[in-house]
Design a protein around this motif. Structure first.
Motif, mmCIF file in Angstrom:
data_model
loop_
_atom_site.group_PDB
_atom_site.id
_atom_site.type_symbol
_atom_site.label_atom_id
_atom_site.label_comp_id
_atom_site.label_asym_id
_atom_site.label_seq_id
_atom_site.Cartn_x
_atom_site.Cartn_y
_atom_site.Cartn_z
ATOM 1 N N LEU A 1 35.600 26.527 -9.496
ATOM 2 C CA LEU A 1 35.549 26.276 -10.933
ATOM 3 C C LEU A 1 35.391 24.786 -11.203
ATOM 4 N N HIS A 2 36.124 24.005 -10.427
ATOM 5 C CA HIS A 2 36.058 22.561 -10.610
ATOM 6 C C HIS A 2 34.647 22.036 -10.312
ATOM 7 N N GLN A 3 34.077 22.538 -9.238
ATOM 8 C CA GLN A 3 32.701 22.159 -8.890
ATOM 9 C C GLN A 3 31.735 22.534 -10.004
ATOM 10 N N LEU A 4 31.872 23.760 -10.491
ATOM 11 C CA LEU A 4 30.979 24.233 -11.540
ATOM 12 C C LEU A 4 31.093 23.344 -12.768
ATOM 13 N N ARG A 5 32.313 23.094 -13.169
ATOM 14 C CA ARG A 5 32.518 22.302 -14.379
ATOM 15 C C ARG A 5 31.972 20.888 -14.211
ATOM 16 N N GLY A 6 31.943 20.415 -12.977
ATOM 17 C CA GLY A 6 31.401 19.089 -12.709
ATOM 18 C C GLY A 6 29.926 18.949 -13.061
ATOM 19 N N ARG A 7 29.251 20.067 -13.355
ATOM 20 C CA ARG A 7 27.836 19.991 -13.757
ATOM 21 C C ARG A 7 27.679 19.465 -15.177
ATOM 22 N N ILE A 8 28.755 19.520 -15.982
ATOM 23 C CA ILE A 8 28.644 18.980 -17.339
ATOM 24 C C ILE A 8 29.531 17.752 -17.467
ATOM 25 N N GLY A 9 29.438 17.092 -18.627
ATOM 26 C CA GLY A 9 30.210 15.865 -18.815
ATOM 27 C C GLY A 9 29.577 14.717 -18.061
ATOM 28 N N ARG A 10 28.258 14.771 -17.873
ATOM 29 C CA ARG A 10 27.575 13.743 -17.093
ATOM 30 C C ARG A 10 26.801 12.775 -17.966
ATOM 31 N N GLY A 11 26.747 13.068 -19.279
ATOM 32 C CA GLY A 11 25.963 12.191 -20.141
ATOM 33 C C GLY A 11 26.841 11.576 -21.209
ATOM 34 N N ALA A 12 26.174 11.052 -22.250
ATOM 35 C CA ALA A 12 26.900 10.341 -23.291
ATOM 36 C C ALA A 12 27.563 11.299 -24.284
ATOM 37 N N HIS A 13 27.111 12.579 -24.294
ATOM 38 C CA HIS A 13 27.635 13.504 -25.307
ATOM 39 C C HIS A 13 28.901 14.220 -24.850
ATOM 40 N N GLU A 14 29.700 14.613 -25.845
ATOM 41 C CA GLU A 14 30.907 15.418 -25.582
ATOM 42 C C GLU A 14 30.521 16.724 -24.906
ATOM 43 N N SER A 15 31.272 17.114 -23.910
ATOM 44 C CA SER A 15 30.965 18.375 -23.242
ATOM 45 C C SER A 15 32.140 19.333 -23.335
ATOM 46 N N SER A 16 31.814 20.616 -23.306
ATOM 47 C CA SER A 16 32.909 21.587 -23.278
ATOM 48 C C SER A 16 32.622 22.743 -22.339
ATOM 49 N N CYS A 17 33.704 23.236 -21.778
ATOM 50 C CA CYS A 17 33.612 24.307 -20.807
ATOM 51 C C CYS A 17 34.487 25.459 -21.290
ATOM 52 N N VAL A 18 33.932 26.654 -21.306
ATOM 53 C CA VAL A 18 34.698 27.817 -21.747
ATOM 54 C C VAL A 18 34.925 28.739 -20.556
ATOM 55 N N LEU A 19 36.180 28.963 -20.244
ATOM 56 C CA LEU A 19 36.512 29.875 -19.150
ATOM 57 C C LEU A 19 36.844 31.228 -19.763
ATOM 58 N N LEU A 20 35.947 32.172 -19.621
ATOM 59 C CA LEU A 20 36.177 33.501 -20.178
ATOM 60 C C LEU A 20 36.888 34.362 -19.141
ATOM 61 N N TYR A 21 37.891 35.082 -19.605
ATOM 62 C CA TYR A 21 38.568 35.981 -18.667
ATOM 63 C C TYR A 21 38.608 37.384 -19.230
ATOM 64 N N GLN A 22 38.826 38.303 -18.325
ATOM 65 C CA GLN A 22 38.895 39.715 -18.673
ATOM 66 C C GLN A 22 40.361 40.100 -18.805
#
Ligand code: ADP
Ligand code: MG
Length: 701
Positions: A585-606
């Motif tokens: 999950l940490h690796q995946l989330r590392g794909r965003i938050g790389r630029g100047a804009h605010e980033s958000s990650c949504v972890l959906l669960y069942q």
């Protein structure tokens, strides 16, 4: 003495070829060899991946969805129907309820054998289907007598073995176990170690894991926590660790070219960057720099969280090699990453007059040929590529430094292959290995025992932390609306599909379906898809289209987890996040938050979310530090895989799991010192047992 056992003395199973067993001819021996099984002993070390309880017959009415069980009943109806696909449905009943058996592959004879009134016993996984409880492709057989005996032991299920069926393998292992009874097995661990371990003998441990008694606790076995499993895991981890230690010793006796860089190209490169190195980058580069000036090969692992800037450090090392008149190679685990590195390095080095070439498997023949020629002649100074760099036809003029990115994707063996390429110069190339998977120290000591370790523990300034929320899958619509908003604002998004373990096929179907549903829900947005089943070229095409902004929303399986850099992507949705490892999950989330804009990650669960799962997801929500996550991961012990072999350079393990068995590590380290000092000649037979005699990895020593 029994004539068959006359030749069996302790340890003799190590030298007894499998062909000595009944029913093993040349053809089967060849298939067994693919599994690494040559000697009778090797069969004993093919260890069960899990167990099934076939020791009692479960009333159909008591079947739980998701459980695997034996049931027995009378066939009421068997028919062939067409529901999307041709299939055979067979309904059985036992008075407590009824069950549908579903077959997609079947013969006419099979259909006839399941005539109304036939009594069958079957074993399979119960699931809820459209017609109530069902089993898909159960194992079954006809029974004539309701008192027919069931199994008297738990049934071991061996890791999937292409070409050798479970039944056949079980039978062969049964024969090997009978020989174990008479001949025993060689104990390579000395008494000093065995005494402190307080675990069962090797022989008892083997006997137990292959044939657990009816009263064995299935949960303990599934968790790998039984003392018999721990005994084996200890020996296995110890063996891998020892082999790594030997590799290290051996490498350090090889000569390497010192890289003096008299023109200070590395410094010039760093000065040319549009940013200052962070303190951590600088410190790690200084460590690398010192190594590279020695005449012994560097073998250094650089660990650093996603986005900490490992590439720059690697590039500076490459500049030092070039500045010393030699070549460097950078190897990435995917074409996409190789391409990304090539573009970066080329843009950094071109102004400095340093030449960089790309070498991948899918290149046009002509491009590839010219890259090969340039590498061989020394005309190109830095070669970036995928595992294509391993191939025999690739030759270097003067390779002095090998850089391996995201090393958890490469094994020790592969790394050794690439360093062999440098041997043409009579010296061993330096190795720099980079990984974004932080692992706790004791674990690093075990898994990376062949390496020196540096850590970049600081991110470049000005990064926007990713806002992470944990939400139930029922809020999917809101999440889709959020994606629409982000895309309308010119940003891009990832949608990561659920981790479906059952099969590659299902995983890929789920991704396709999700992409379709999202494309319908978001008609104004360009939706693309990548998954592991696509040919590499298609995958890269999709990724490049995403990079270029032609695709706004990328639906993906976890193939995107490593290294992809698209700074404009600011939203990531991860479905079924509760089923993924924290490191992943940490690796995946590392794909965003790389630029100047605010980033958000949504972890959906069942629903429903267990306590442990909630604690794990909250860890990700509240922490962005990879090391802290790794530590929590180890404490919480979530689903396997977390810090398993996938993330380390170790070859596949059979019974051990470095994360689960981390409690053994301090004793492994102690035992290793003793073995190296007093029993070095026992390492080779241990390696042959656990790793395989013919692999180079196991031949050291
Ligand atoms: P990773 O360690 O995950 O491989 P990269 O090397 O891809 O990270 O670096 C991530 C981004 O940060 C790149 O765009 C890189 O150019 C940039 N970067 C690296 N070092 C610095 C620094 N010291 N200051 C600012 N940006 C940097
Ligand atoms: Mg990287």
């Amino acid at each position: 003495m029994h004539p068959a056992s006359r030749s069996l003395t302790p340890g003799s199973l190590e030298q007894r070829p499998v062909t000595a067993l009944k029913g093993v001819g040349a053809a089967l021996a060849a298939r067994l060899e693919v599994l690494g099984v040559r000697q009778v002993q090797d069969l004993l070390f093919v260890l069960p991946a899990r167990y099934e309880d076939r020791t009692r017959v479960v009333p159909i009415g008591a079947l739980q969805a998701g459980s695997r069980a034996v049931v027995e009943g009378e066939v009421q109806l068997t028919e062939v129907v067409y529901r999307r696909r041709r299939q055979m449905l067979c309904r059985i009943a036992d008075g407590s309820g009824f069950l549908t058996l579903r077959f997609f592959y079947f013969t006419a004879a099979q259909q006839q054998g399941l005539a109304r009134g036939t009594r069958i016993r079957c074993f399979g996984e119960a699931r809820r289907g459209p017609l109530g409880m069902e089993m898909v492709h159960p194992e079954y057989r006809r029974v004539f007598d309701t008192q027919a005996p069931v199994e008297d032991r738990l049934t071991p299920i061996y890791p999937s073995t292409e070409g050798v069926q479970q039944g056949r393998l079980r039978m062969l292992i049964g024969q090997a176990l009978r020989e174990l009874d008479t001949a025993g097995v060689h104990e390579w661990l000395p008494p000093e170690i065995l005494q402190t371990l307080r675990l069962p003998s090797l022989r008892d441990a083997l006997e137990y894991v292959h044939r657990p008694p009816v009263d064995a606790e299935l949960e303990v076995l599934e968790a790998g926590a039984h003392p018999a499993q721990q005994r084996l895991a200890f020996e296995e981890i110890l063996t891998h660790h020892l082999v790594l230690r030997l590799i290290r010793q051996q490498v350090q006796t090889d000569p390497a070219w010192p890289l003096p860089d008299p023109g200070k190209r590395a410094e010039a490169f760093m000065a040319s960057l549009p940013f200052e190195l962070t303190e951590a980058q600088r410190r790690v580069f200084d460590e690398v720099d010192a190594d590279l000036q020695r005449d012994r090969p560097m073998v250094r692992l650089v660990q650093g969280d996603v986005g900490c800037g490992k590439t720059v450090v690697a590039a500076a090392a490459a500049a030092r090699a070039v500045g010393s008149g030699r070549q460097a190679a950078l190897m990435a685990p995917t074409e996409l990453l190789a391409d990304q590195h090539f573009r970066n390095l080329d843009s950094w080095f071109r102004p400095l007059g340093i030449t960089v070439a790309l070498l991948t498997g899918s290149q046009a023949a002509r491009t590839r040929r010219s890259a090969l020629e340039a590498a061989a002649s020394g005309e190109v100074q830095i070669v970036v590529g995928t595992h294509a760099l391993f191939q025999d036809e690739v030759a270097f003029h003067d390779l002095a430094l090998v850089i391996v990115d995201e090393q958890h994707r490469f094994g020790v063996q592969q790394r050794m292959q690439l360093t062999d390429k440098g041997r043409s110069t009579g010296r061993h190339p330096h190795q720099l290995i980079m990984t974004a998977t932080p692992i706790p120290r004791t674990l690093a000591m075990t898994a990376y025992a062949d390496l020196d370790v540096s850590v970049i523990d600081q991110l470049p300034p000005g990064r926007n932390p990713v806002r992470t929320v944990v939400a139930p899958a029922s809020r999917r619509d809101e999440v889709v609306a959020r994606i629409a908003a982000a895309c309308q604002a010119g940003r891009q998004a990832y949608w990561v599909c659920p981790l479906i373990e059952e099969s590659e096929e299902l995983r890929y179907q789920a991704a396709e379906e999700t992409a379709q549903v999202l494309a319908e829900a978001l008609p104004d947005i360009r939706v693309g898809l990548v998954h592991g089943r696509m040919p590499p070229r298609k995958k890269d095409e999709a990724m490049l289209a995403f990079k270029a902004g032609h695709i706004q929303l990328l639906v993906a399986t976890t193939v995107i987890e490593v290294g992809v850099d698209v700074p404009n992507a600011t939203v990531m949705v991860i479905e079924n996040a509760e089923r993924m490892g924290l490191a992943q999950l940490h690796q995946l989330r590392g794909r965003i938050g790389r630029g100047a804009h605010e980033s958000s990650c949504v972890l959906l669960y069942q629903h429903p979310l267990g306590q442990l799962s909630r604690a794990r997801l909250n860890t990700i929500r509240d922490t962005s530090d990879g090391f802290e996550i790794a530590q929590r991961d180890l404490e919480l012990r979530g689903p396997g895989e977390l810090l398993g072999t996938r993330q380390t350079g170790l070859a596949r393990m059979r019974v051990a799991d470095l994360s689960r068995d981390s409690g053994l590590l301090p004793r492994v380290h102690q035992a290793a010192e003793l073995m190296l000092a007093r029993y070095p000649d026992r390492i080779a037979p241990l390696a042959a047992r656990w790793i395989g005699a013919d692999e180079r990895y196991g031949r050291v020593g």
